[in-house]
Every structure is written in structure tokens, then in C-alpha cells.
Design an enzyme around this catalytic site. Structure first.
Site, PDB file in Angstrom:
ATOM      1  CE  LYS A  51      45.163 -27.266  63.215  1.00 45.93           C
ATOM      2  NZ  LYS A  51      45.486 -28.710  63.375  1.00 45.93           N
ATOM      3  CD  GLU A  93      37.095 -35.700  58.670  1.00 45.95           C
ATOM      4  OE1 GLU A  93      36.095 -36.364  58.318  1.00 45.95           O
ATOM      5  OE2 GLU A  93      37.270 -35.277  59.819  1.00 45.95           O
TER       6      GLU A  93
END
Length: 440
Positions: free
Chosen positions: A205, A190
Site C-alpha cells: 500500500k 489469516e
């Protein structure tokens, strides 16, 4: 034929992938399930654009609230991302009796402990296989395939952006900043890459995988987290000379004395043996190694992101829920792999208690007695060295020194490094990397 009606929140890259599968693979899904899955509604903020897909049979809305409360929707797919308004929409969907499937790891890591009891109380299911590992069925393996095992460790390359950057740095000898710019240009990173490169995405995660592996609560805020932004091409080359490759790993291990007492969770750049399986995972691929007391080592590898792999995992969750719809959901494994009433608050091991071998890199003035002073401090803290390499002097008259230690505790190592950093001869911050030789 029984029909499950789906409402979709978000028609971005993943949302379009999910819509495409549900529309184009209707026949295949029906043949597998003996039931139909139909996309009936979808919400997105921008509707006057070309979706590249025939959505003429789907009710489109710019108001997600309409989808999560609609009478003709049985299951809501949340693909908005982030914490809010995703959390509010998911809670509303559950309160209105709708199953939920999401690819939102941040939502599950931060709010899962609120959402799972709500779903269980209402006899509903939350599917989130796509939240970790994209198209890799690593959570399904933990929840179902490895359910008879006491899990002994979880190691994961869980962020494709970081793995791409480290791979390019190794293959091309390139600097971190240059490769990051390339990753941004290619769409891997990004404009603000902090969540990826500083390990936050991996920590989201890992916290989910650890809770699923050990029957504990999700504790994202307690994951020790470091990113890759301090890694140099010289570090990668030095590690390779000693037989190691650097990967950003999420690591979770249980610590028991009769019964599970602590869970170790850490995310950081890690030296792994160059001939290990996990060291071979390159570019934007992900891999998860899960070890159990009966099954030993298992490895799950594949694309960790992208339209098609992630959409595949989302639709697999929809199909799982459809298989028990409308009245057989109880036959499915609980979302976190343990019945909700048995999941426990298990303390997180303080990082100071973690035991590792370490890579230490420091820049020192080229003067006599420096190495002796450094090794004396390490000896004071009972830290022994496996290897010490003094590199060629830089133009600035500083010398890079690279050391590999034998096992010691993090607290012990940090105390020693604090003293080493205080030496007049040490010119820069000391870089510490951890080594894991137990990966398969």
C-alpha cells in the site's frame, strides 16, 4: 439513459458487498449520475451456494475468462486478489476495451507499471481506491483534493490486523503470540499471517501511495520492511513510560535539492507521541496523514477493510468512471494522479541514509561496566542519548536496558548496534525501533 454494464470477478465477501450496493442502491446511483450502472454478469469458482442476495438478474459463470471478453460488459471489477490469475484477467479486460476497477493492492503494487500504460494507450481507466485504506478515500485526496500541493510526507497505519494486535497488547499487557491467536480466531488475521504481521501488506500500500504522492514509479520491492513480531508487551510499556505509543507505520518522504532526487519509503514499528492524532487510532482502524506545502497536515481515518467499507470504495470508482462514460473519460484525473508521460523513475533512498531517533532495547548480564561499554560504543559513532532506563533484573540474571537516542543515520546506528551485539555481556538480539515526532 446511458447505461454502464458491470462484470464482477469474485463473489467473496467484498464481491457480495459490491453486488449488494449495485443492486440495492440502483436508484441512488442513477440520481447521482444521471446514468445507470447495472451488474450484468459475475464469475466465481463456487456457484451452488446461498449468496444471501437476489442475483436472479445477473448472469453467473464459473469461467472468469467469459466475463472479461463478453460483449455486454463495459467495466470489469476484479476481486480475486493476489498476482495471478488476476493480472491475466485485468490485461485481457483492457485489451478487450473494458475499464477496470480492483481492490487488489498486491496487483497494483507489483504490476501497476505494466497496467497503467496499457490502459492509457487504449483510453481506458483503472480504479483502485479500495486497494489502500478500504473505505478511506486517501488516494482520491492525493489525486484530486491535494493536487495543487507538493506532498511533503505520507504516514499511514495501513494494516488493521497489526493495529488490532498492538492495541490489544497495550491495553491488556498481553504477549504478541497470544493476541495473534485471538486475531486469527476473530478473522482479523489469516491462518498464515505473514503478509500482515511482517509488514508486506503495508509495503504494498505504501509503494502505491508514494508513487501517487511524488509522481514516481511504483517500487514495492524497494520499500524497507519490518513487521511487528519482535515487539513485546514490555517494549510497549517502556515506550508508553516515555510518552510514546508503538504503531506499524508506512512512511514516505521526498528528498529534494532543487528537484526531487530520492524517495524515502519504509515500513516498520514506530514510536509516535502518545498525544498525536495517529496514536489515537486503535483496534482495526486505519489512518493516513498526508502533508502538503500549502494544505499542511490532513488526516484520513476509517475502516481499512471489511465488506461494506471496501465495497463502498469499489462502487465509488465505478461511479467515477460511469460519470465520463462512454466518451468523457479524459476528464477524470489520471489513475496515479500524474499524466502517464510525466511519471518518472526516481531513486529510492537507501535505508542507511534515513535519519531518525531510535529506541534501543537490549538484554545484558547483570555485571559492572556493561552500560559504560554500550554508551562508549554509541559515543564512538557520535550517537547521543536522550534517555537511558535500566529495568529490574530478570530471574535469569539478565537486565533489560532501554535507550532513546537523538537523531542519527540508520547506517551509523546499525554499525554501533553491530558492535554492541558482539559484547559478551549482551544476551539477545538488540531490538531497534524508530521514532517519528513529526506526525500530527
Amino acid at each position: 439513459m446511458t447505461e454502464l454494464r458491470v462484470g464482477l470477478l469474485g463473489l467473496g465477501t467484498i464481491g457480495i458487498g459490491v453486488a449488494r450496493i449495485l443492486i440495492e442502491q440502483q436508484d441512488l446511483i442513477s440520481r447521482r449520475l444521471g446514468k445507470q450502472v447495472r451488474l450484468v454478469a459475475a464469475a466465481d469458482r463456487v456457484l451452488d451456494r446461498d449468496f444471501g442476495l437476489d442475483l436472479s438478474g445477473v448472469r453467473l459463470s464459473s469461467d472468469a475468462s467469459e466475463i472479461v471478453t463478453a460483449d455486454d460488459v463495459d467495466l470489469v471489477v476484479e476481486l480475486i486478489g493476489g498476482y495471478e490469475p488476476a493480472r491475466t484477467f485485468v490485461v485481457t479486460a483492457l485489451e478487450h476495451g473494458k475499464h477496470v476497477v480492483t481492490a487488489n493492492k498486491a496487483l497494483i503494487a507489483k504490476h501497476g507499471e505494466e497496467l497503467f500504460p496499457l490502459a492509457a494507450a487504449k483510453g481506458l481507466q483503472i480504479g483502485f481506491e479500495a486497494a489502500v485504506g478500504g473505505g478511506i478515500p486517501c488516494m482520491k485526496a492525493l489525486r484530486e483534493g491535494l493536487a495543487a500541493n507538493a506532498i511533503e510526507s505520507v504516514y499511514g497505519i495501513l494494516n488493521g490486523t497489526c493495529n488490532f494486535i498492538l492495541t490489544k497488547m497495550e491495553n491488556e499487557g498481553a504477549d504478541y503470540a497470544d493476541v495473534l491467536k485471538e486475531a486469527q480466531a476473530l478473522g482479523y488475521a489469516e491462518a498464515d499471517p505473514t503478509f500482515d504481521v511482517e509488514g508486506i501488506d503495508t509495503a504494498h500500500k505504501l509503494s502505491i501511495l508514494a508513487a501517487m504522492a511524488f509522481g514516481s514509479k511504483i517500487k514495492f520491492d524497494e520499500v524497507y520492511t519490518e513487521g511487528i513480531s519482535k515487539i513485546t508487551a514490555a517494549d510497549i510499556a517502556s515506550a508508553h513510560e516515555m510518552g510514546y505509543r508503538i504503531k506499524l507505520l508506512g512512511i514516505a518522504k521526498p528528498h529534494a535539492n532543487g528537484e526531487l532526487q530520492q524517495v524515502e519509503m519504509r515500513v516498520h514499528p514506530t514510536l509516535v507521541p502518545v498525544d498525536s492524532q495517529i496514536a489515537q487510532v486503535s483496534d482495526s482502524y486505519n489512518a493516513v496523514q498526508i502533508s502538503g506545502d500549502f494544505v499542511e497536515h490532513t488526516m484520513y481515518f476509517g475502516r481499512g477493510a471489511g465488506e461494506r467499507p471496501t465495497a463502498s470504495a469499489v462502487v465509488a470508482d465505478i461511479m467515477d468512471i460511469t460519470s465520463g462514460f462512454p466518451d468523457g473519460i479524459a476528464h477524470l484525473a489520471p489513475p496515479m494522479g500524474f499524466v502517464e508521460s510525466s511519471r518518472r523513475e526516481i531513486p529510492t533512498m537507501p535505508i542507511e541514509d534515513a535519519v531518525c531517533e531510535y529506541y534501543i532495547r537490549l538484554m545484558v548480564k547483570d555485571q559492572p561496566g556493561v552500560i559504560a561499554a554500550v554508551t562508549s560504543i554509541l559515543a564512538d559513532h557520535r550517537i547521543s542519548l536522550e534517555a537511558l532506563i535500566q529495568k529490574e533484573r530478570h530471574a535469569s540474571n539478565t537486565v533489560p536496558i532501554v535507550m532513546m537516542t537523538h537523531e542519527t543515520t540508520e547506517g551509523n546506528l546499525q554499525a554501533a548496534v553491530s558492535r554492541i551485539t558482539g559484547l559478551d555481556a549482551v544476551e539477545e538480539d538488540v531490538l531497534i525501533l524508530r521514532k517519528e515526532s513529526a506526525v500530527a
